[in-house]
Design a protein around this motif. Structure first.
Motif, PDB file in Angstrom:
ATOM      1  N   LEU A 185       0.806  -1.212   0.000  1.00 31.21           N
ATOM      2  CA  LEU A 185       0.000   0.000   0.000  1.00 31.21           C
ATOM      3  C   LEU A 185       0.845   1.271   0.000  1.00 31.21           C
ATOM      4  O   LEU A 185       0.382   2.330  -0.380  1.00 31.21           O
ATOM      5  N   ASP A 186       2.090   1.179   0.462  1.00 31.45           N
ATOM      6  CA  ASP A 186       2.930   2.375   0.477  1.00 31.45           C
ATOM      7  C   ASP A 186       4.033   2.202  -0.571  1.00 31.45           C
ATOM      8  O   ASP A 186       4.831   1.274  -0.496  1.00 31.45           O
TER       9      ASP A 186
ATOM     10  N   VAL B  18      -5.100   2.567  -6.239  1.00 33.67           N
ATOM     11  CA  VAL B  18      -5.576   3.801  -5.608  1.00 33.67           C
ATOM     12  C   VAL B  18      -4.424   4.481  -4.870  1.00 33.67           C
ATOM     13  O   VAL B  18      -4.166   5.674  -5.019  1.00 33.67           O
ATOM     14  N   ASN B  19      -3.698   3.672  -4.087  1.00 34.84           N
ATOM     15  CA  ASN B  19      -2.599   4.237  -3.308  1.00 34.84           C
ATOM     16  C   ASN B  19      -1.488   4.757  -4.197  1.00 34.84           C
ATOM     17  O   ASN B  19      -0.948   5.838  -3.979  1.00 34.84           O
TER      18      ASN B  19
ATOM     19  N   LYS C 190      -2.442   8.107  -5.887  1.00 34.65           N
ATOM     20  CA  LYS C 190      -2.427   9.253  -4.966  1.00 34.65           C
ATOM     21  C   LYS C 190      -0.995   9.644  -4.611  1.00 34.65           C
ATOM     22  O   LYS C 190      -0.641  10.821  -4.570  1.00 34.65           O
ATOM     23  N   GLN C 191      -0.167   8.635  -4.361  1.00 38.20           N
ATOM     24  CA  GLN C 191       1.198   8.929  -3.934  1.00 38.20           C
ATOM     25  C   GLN C 191       2.041   9.457  -5.088  1.00 38.20           C
ATOM     26  O   GLN C 191       2.954  10.260  -4.884  1.00 38.20           O
TER      27      GLN C 191
ATOM     28  N   GLN D  63       1.316  13.028  -5.160  1.00 37.50           N
ATOM     29  CA  GLN D  63       1.916  13.741  -4.029  1.00 37.50           C
ATOM     30  C   GLN D  63       3.428  13.855  -4.153  1.00 37.50           C
ATOM     31  O   GLN D  63       4.033  14.800  -3.650  1.00 37.50           O
TER      32      GLN D  63
ATOM     33  N   ALA E 203      -4.252   8.138   6.487  1.00 44.05           N
ATOM     34  CA  ALA E 203      -5.437   8.135   5.625  1.00 44.05           C
ATOM     35  C   ALA E 203      -5.261   8.968   4.355  1.00 44.05           C
ATOM     36  O   ALA E 203      -5.663   8.529   3.276  1.00 44.05           O
ATOM     37  N   PRO E 204      -4.665  10.166   4.417  1.00 41.76           N
ATOM     38  CA  PRO E 204      -4.525  10.919   3.165  1.00 41.76           C
ATOM     39  C   PRO E 204      -3.527  10.323   2.168  1.00 41.76           C
ATOM     40  O   PRO E 204      -3.597  10.647   0.989  1.00 41.76           O
ATOM     41  N   ILE E 205      -2.573   9.483   2.629  1.00 43.28           N
ATOM     42  CA  ILE E 205      -1.653   8.916   1.630  1.00 43.28           C
ATOM     43  C   ILE E 205      -2.046   7.513   1.187  1.00 43.28           C
ATOM     44  O   ILE E 205      -1.734   7.105   0.083  1.00 43.28           O
ATOM     45  N   LEU E 206      -2.739   6.768   2.031  1.00 45.55           N
ATOM     46  CA  LEU E 206      -3.175   5.430   1.627  1.00 45.55           C
ATOM     47  C   LEU E 206      -4.676   5.449   1.400  1.00 45.55           C
ATOM     48  O   LEU E 206      -5.367   6.323   1.909  1.00 45.55           O
TER      49      LEU E 206
END
Lengths: 398, 305
Positions: free
Chosen positions: A207-208, A234-235, A238-239, A242, B210-213
């Motif tokens: 997930l990371d 999804v992760n 988003k990352q 960012q 929560a905001p990153i995953l």
């Protein structure tokens, strides 16, 4: 005590053998006036959203048609829980006890492999609306098995062809470390000849992605190609946003679609994918399907829904053609093979291996006019594309 | 390569402070109350769902974070009173069974309440974006904020545990809880407090990520195993150990995962190196644990083996 255990074990063993033998003797289909269809989808667990879309798509078509093929229709829905062993048992039960005429599903390839034999060996028709493994497209193709989605490699090949067309020389590849992940990168390389900046396999369910993104930033490739279905995607999306990597083109398959866009929203807008369809493809059947789906379920349909919708249309067309006579299997198979219906994706026909021959598009994630997020077809990459395994298929008599 | 190293070190520290927030509660609950709590990861997940819900309701991440705290206290207290309290006198196996059941119940409940699709928490405007680090490399501001928040909590815990009466009781409880109760301390109240503190810390960790995953059922289980390794390495019941263990585990995991494949690429072809390296990284963490346990059977700061 010991004797009791022995008795119990023997009983279990006998029962096990008995059901094993029964599987060979099941008659092709019950002779009645009811069309019975079993749906097997993953409806729980992290990937439940995919199964729900597929079920919704099929049910939508069934509801709109009322009686599929002009026959009284009964639909049984089963959750495979993404467990192949459970799915195989479910499939046997559908075929033997429920005596269904068609089995439709599943989402995942490993489930498809598990249910293929129990369904097809009895003469029941299996229609896969998502999984399309290479073995069933090639040497293990079967006359009772039809696919309304694609061969698994094809969406990856689309992205490879796009990267090739853009003249990328240095693409960073990333996929989860399991069979479909490896197949995905192989599929991409099938149509991409440029250099590879790096090839990273991540843990399944990771997930990371901070450490992988740092590598991408350090290598500064021409583009990233990735396959990260479900929550992983999804992760990652988003990352990626960012980490300030948006300047590097993000190519993907099964990563940015209508099942993940509600969660990624703006972070995914502008990212590219490969697909056989998009909700905004310009044709009448599609406009009708998409607006009906949104009205019924309140979200934008993805390929999972569209392909299941087509499975219902396919059954409808074939059963109408044979006039509701499900006992003549050869006629039914021939009618199915004609694929005489209007697919929302436009051109659709079956190849020798009963896998679709269809067009493939470069799709881009967009914010739609109705405020929801979806993919949008940008460019046709392949026209009437036949999968690369079809030539290995020798379709014998069943 | 040096740039990449610094960046990955930051990633490691960021994962480390998160693991610390979760492990701190787990190590206290196990050390002081002697309860094996497999459902600790659930609290992490619930924290993330709370912040997602409250942020959506109020339209602000900060309000979401603030409202999450009393909700977390409530969840911690309810769990302690309804389930955990009944497990103190039971065997570890009973505790494992009961808390594992709790994991399943919680995951299903979350699905019923929030649905199966993953939720998303918008990042606060002020912390979005990234700062240039070196050359083309950038680092997200939000991850730096996580590191700072985690270190601040660690500092706060240090003060509470070493310089307050409650902290003294916690330390005493971790060393010998029979003696603490013999001295007339209301052990039931202490336990409820410890469990709630642990719950709030885990919820806070969940809210931070929560905001990153994506906020998803099952996100708790994925961190729980690493957290157990942290607790074992740090020594059961030791907050200091949990802090050091979390950083150690996270940095080894992160650096191993990146530089393992890069080093292997010297001898193997890229795709084989990628796969072998991916298997190597999780192994390193357990090798580290085995090595530390070999030298110090009670963990780095453990009072008893």
């Amino acid at each position: 005590m010991q004797t009791k255990t022995t008795i119990l074990a023997t009983t279990a063993l006998t029962l096990g053998l008995a059901t094993g033998a029964a599987a060979q003797e099941v008659p092709p289909a019950a002779e009645d006036d009811v069309l019975k269809i079993g749906l097997i989808y993953t409806l729980s667990g992290p990937a439940a959203a995919l199964g729900e879309q597929a079920r919704n798509g099929f049910m939508l078509a069934a509801e709109r048609m009322g009686e599929i093929g002009g026959m009284e229709t009964e639909i049984v829905v089963i959750d495979d829980e993404q467990r192949p062993d459970k799915a195989a048992d479910d499939a046997r039960e559908l075929v033997q006890r429920e005596e269904v005429d068609f089995v439709v599903g599943p989402i995942f390839s490993n489930i498809l492999v598990a249910i293929h034999q129990p369904v097809t060996e009895t003469g029941t028709i299996l229609i896969s609306t998502n999984a399309g493994t290479s073995n069933f497209a090639g040497p293990d193709c079967h006359p009772n098995f039809f696919v309304t989605s694609y061969q698994n490699d094809q969406n990856h090949e689309v992205m490879g062809a796009y990267a090739e067309q853009q003249g990328y020389q240095n693409v960073f590849l990333m996929a989860p470390n399991y069979q479909a992940g490896k197949d995905s990168l192989a599929g991409f390389k099938h149509s991409y000849t440029g250099g590879v900046a790096g090839e990273v396999f991540t843990e399944l369910g990771q997930l990371d992605f901070s450490s992988e993104l740092a590598q991408i930033a350090a290598f500064q490739p021409d583009a990233l190609f990735t396959f990260m279905p479900g929550g992983m995607g999804v992760n990652l999306v988003k990352q990626y946003d960012q980490a300030g990597l948006s300047s590097i083109p993000f190519l993907s398959a099964f990563t940015v679609d209508e099942t993940t866009l509600p969660a990624t929203q703006d972070a995914a807008v502008g990212l590219l994918g490969g697909a056989n369809w998009a909700p905004d493809l310009d044709n009448e059947a599609n406009a009708e399907f998409v607006s009906a789906y949104i009205e019924e379920y309140g979200h934008v349909p993805g390929t999972y829904a569209m392909q299941a919708y087509d499975a219902a249309q396919l059954i409808n067309s074939a059963v109408s053609k044979v006039g509701g006579d499900l006992t003549d299997r050869d006629a039914l198979r021939a009618a199915l093979k004609e694929a005489d219906f209007d697919s929302p994706r436009g051109d659709f026909s079956f190849g020798v291996n009963n896998y679709p021959v269809q067009d493939f598009y470069l799709v881009e994630a967009v914010k739609r006019e109705d405020g929801m997020y979806g993919t949008s077809a940008q460019e046709k990459i392949f026209d009437d594309y036949v999968d690369t395994y079809a030539e290995q298929c020798q379709m014998g008599a069943s | 390569m040096a740039n990449l190293f610094v960046l990955q070190l930051l990633n490691g520290v960021q994962l480390g402070v998160l693991l610390f927030l979760i492990a701190a509660g787990l190590t206290l609950v196990f050390g002081i109350m002697d309860v094996v709590n497999l459902a600790h990861g659930v609290l992490y997940m619930v924290g993330a769902y709370f912040v997602a819900t409250f942020a959506a309701l109020t339209g602000s991440f900060w309000w979401g974070l603030l409202l999450m705290l009393p909700a977390a206290v409530a969840v911690g207290l309810i769990l302690e009173v309804v389930v955990i309290r009944r497990l103190y006198a039971r065997s570890h196996l009973d505790q494992v069974l009961a808390t594992f059941g709790l994991v399943m119940i919680a995951n299903e409940t979350v699905k019923i309440v929030w649905g199966v699709s993953p939720l998303s928490v918008p990042m606060p405007e002020i912390l979005s974006g990234s700062v240039p680090l070196m050359g083309p490399l950038q680092y997200p501001v939000y991850r730096i904020a996580i590191i700072i928040a985690g270190l601040a909590v660690a500092g706060g815990l240090y003060l509470v545990i070493n310089h307050t009466r409650i902290g003294m009781l916690l330390r005493a409880g971790a060393t010998n809880r029979m003696m603490v109760s013999a001295l007339g301390i209301d052990i039931g109240k202490l336990f409820a407090m410890v469990f709630t503190l642990g719950a709030v810390l885990a919820c806070f960790a969940g809210a931070l990520v929560a905001p990153i995953l994506s906020v998803d059922t099952g996100m708790g289980e994925s961190v729980l195993i690493l957290t157990f390794v942290v607790v074992v390495i740090g020594g059961i019941g030791s907050i200091k150990g949990a802090f050091l263990g979390a950083l150690l585990v996270a940095i080894v995991d992160t650096l191993g995962g990146v530089f393992g494949p890069i080093l292997l690429r010297e001898v193997l072809d890229p795709s084989a190196a990628g796969q072998a390296g991916r298997m190597l990284a999780p192994m390193l963490v357990y090798i580290l644990m085995a090595a530390i346990l070999f030298a110090r059977p009670a963990g780095l700061f453990g009072g008893r083996a």
